[in-house]
Motif scaffolding. Structure first.
Motif, short mmCIF file in Angstrom:
data_model
loop_
_atom_site.label_atom_id
_atom_site.label_comp_id
_atom_site.label_asym_id
_atom_site.label_seq_id
_atom_site.Cartn_x
_atom_site.Cartn_y
_atom_site.Cartn_z
N THR A 244 0.85 -1.21 0.00
CA THR A 244 0.00 0.00 0.00
C THR A 244 0.88 1.25 0.00
O THR A 244 0.64 2.20 -0.76
N GLN A 245 1.92 1.24 0.83
CA GLN A 245 2.82 2.38 0.93
C GLN A 245 3.54 2.62 -0.41
O GLN A 245 3.64 3.75 -0.89
N PHE B 148 -3.79 13.34 -0.23
CA PHE B 148 -3.58 11.89 -0.26
C PHE B 148 -2.40 11.48 0.63
O PHE B 148 -2.47 10.48 1.36
N ALA C 173 1.82 6.83 -6.56
CA ALA C 173 0.67 7.69 -6.89
C ALA C 173 1.02 9.16 -6.66
O ALA C 173 0.70 10.03 -7.49
N GLU C 174 1.71 9.44 -5.54
CA GLU C 174 2.13 10.81 -5.24
C GLU C 174 3.07 11.32 -6.33
O GLU C 174 2.96 12.46 -6.80
N LEU D 78 -8.18 -1.04 6.20
CA LEU D 78 -7.89 0.39 6.06
C LEU D 78 -8.14 0.80 4.61
O LEU D 78 -7.44 0.33 3.71
N LEU D 79 -9.13 1.65 4.40
CA LEU D 79 -9.40 2.14 3.04
C LEU D 79 -8.81 3.55 2.92
O LEU D 79 -9.29 4.48 3.56
N THR D 80 -7.74 3.65 2.11
CA THR D 80 -7.05 4.93 1.92
C THR D 80 -7.54 5.57 0.63
O THR D 80 -7.45 4.96 -0.44
N GLU D 81 -8.05 6.77 0.72
CA GLU D 81 -8.52 7.50 -0.45
C GLU D 81 -7.94 8.91 -0.42
O GLU D 81 -7.33 9.31 0.56
N TRP D 82 -8.13 9.68 -1.47
CA TRP D 82 -7.64 11.06 -1.50
C TRP D 82 -8.35 11.82 -0.38
O TRP D 82 -9.56 11.99 -0.41
N GLY E 244 1.10 3.94 -2.93
CA GLY E 244 0.76 5.31 -2.55
C GLY E 244 1.88 6.29 -2.90
O GLY E 244 1.62 7.40 -3.38
N ASP E 245 3.12 5.87 -2.67
CA ASP E 245 4.27 6.72 -3.01
C ASP E 245 4.33 6.95 -4.52
O ASP E 245 4.59 8.06 -4.99
N GLN F 178 -0.38 4.25 7.39
CA GLN F 178 0.87 3.61 7.83
C GLN F 178 0.97 3.57 9.36
O GLN F 178 1.31 2.54 9.94
N HIS G 77 -4.13 9.40 -8.06
CA HIS G 77 -4.31 8.68 -6.80
C HIS G 77 -5.41 7.63 -6.83
O HIS G 77 -6.55 7.95 -7.17
N PRO G 78 -5.09 6.42 -6.40
CA PRO G 78 -6.10 5.36 -6.36
C PRO G 78 -6.78 5.31 -4.99
O PRO G 78 -6.39 6.03 -4.08
N SER G 79 -7.76 4.45 -4.86
CA SER G 79 -8.21 4.03 -3.54
C SER G 79 -7.50 2.73 -3.25
O SER G 79 -7.34 1.89 -4.15
N LEU G 80 -7.07 2.56 -1.99
CA LEU G 80 -6.30 1.38 -1.59
C LEU G 80 -6.94 0.76 -0.36
O LEU G 80 -6.98 1.38 0.71
N LEU G 81 -7.45 -0.45 -0.51
CA LEU G 81 -8.04 -1.14 0.64
C LEU G 81 -7.03 -2.17 1.15
O LEU G 81 -6.74 -3.16 0.47
N LEU H 102 -2.30 8.66 3.53
CA LEU H 102 -1.42 7.49 3.45
C LEU H 102 -0.53 7.37 4.69
O LEU H 102 -0.32 6.27 5.21
#
Lengths: 82, 82
Positions: free
Chosen positions: A30-31, B23, A37-38, B46-50, A34-35, B31, A43-47, B27
């Motif tokens: 996920t990290q 975002f 994406a930045e 954990l659902l990570t979104e913008w 996410g990195d 973490q 940016h996605p959604s990440l579950l 994130l």
């Protein structure tokens, strides 16, 4: 082949779930995504769950899928080592 | 007060969404909560979104809520600075 296009109330999204042997590895993935994406500014959604991460790509501005989503999906696979 | 109990196909879960200004901050929170989960040996979804993270606590072994889920919800709030 493992990406699916899902329809969320009329909004199309690219969705794939990656499996891992524990929570820690899932969180690390996920990290990484996410990195990336930045870095790319998209940016996605990440579950994140125990042993798996579901990545969801779509483009807010058009409320659907753009070429960039497919490019990001391919980059996600690269990071996953797939 | 911001935690809700949701019924997911008969399985009760504690759910709260935290908001962030971008975002990257979302994130970073994911973490932190994930690291705490590893430390405590109890893992949420954990659902990570913008701009937001949704934290979901429940106990797999009993397919529902245990006292520990409420303790982890309180610890999540502490980490969020709430």
């Amino acid at each position: 082949p493992d990406w699916k296009i899902e329809d969320e109330n009329g909004q199309l999204r690219l969705v794939r779930t990656y499996e891992f042997s524990n929570f820690k590895k899932a969180l690390a993935f996920t990290q990484k995504i996410g990195d990336k994406a930045e870095e790319e500014g998209h940016h996605p959604s990440l579950l994140t769950e125990w042993g798996k991460v579901t990545v969801i790509w779509w483009t807010h501005a058009i409320n659907g899928l753009h070429e960039n989503d497919f490019i990001m999906a391919a980059k996600t696979d690269q990071i996953a080592g797939d």
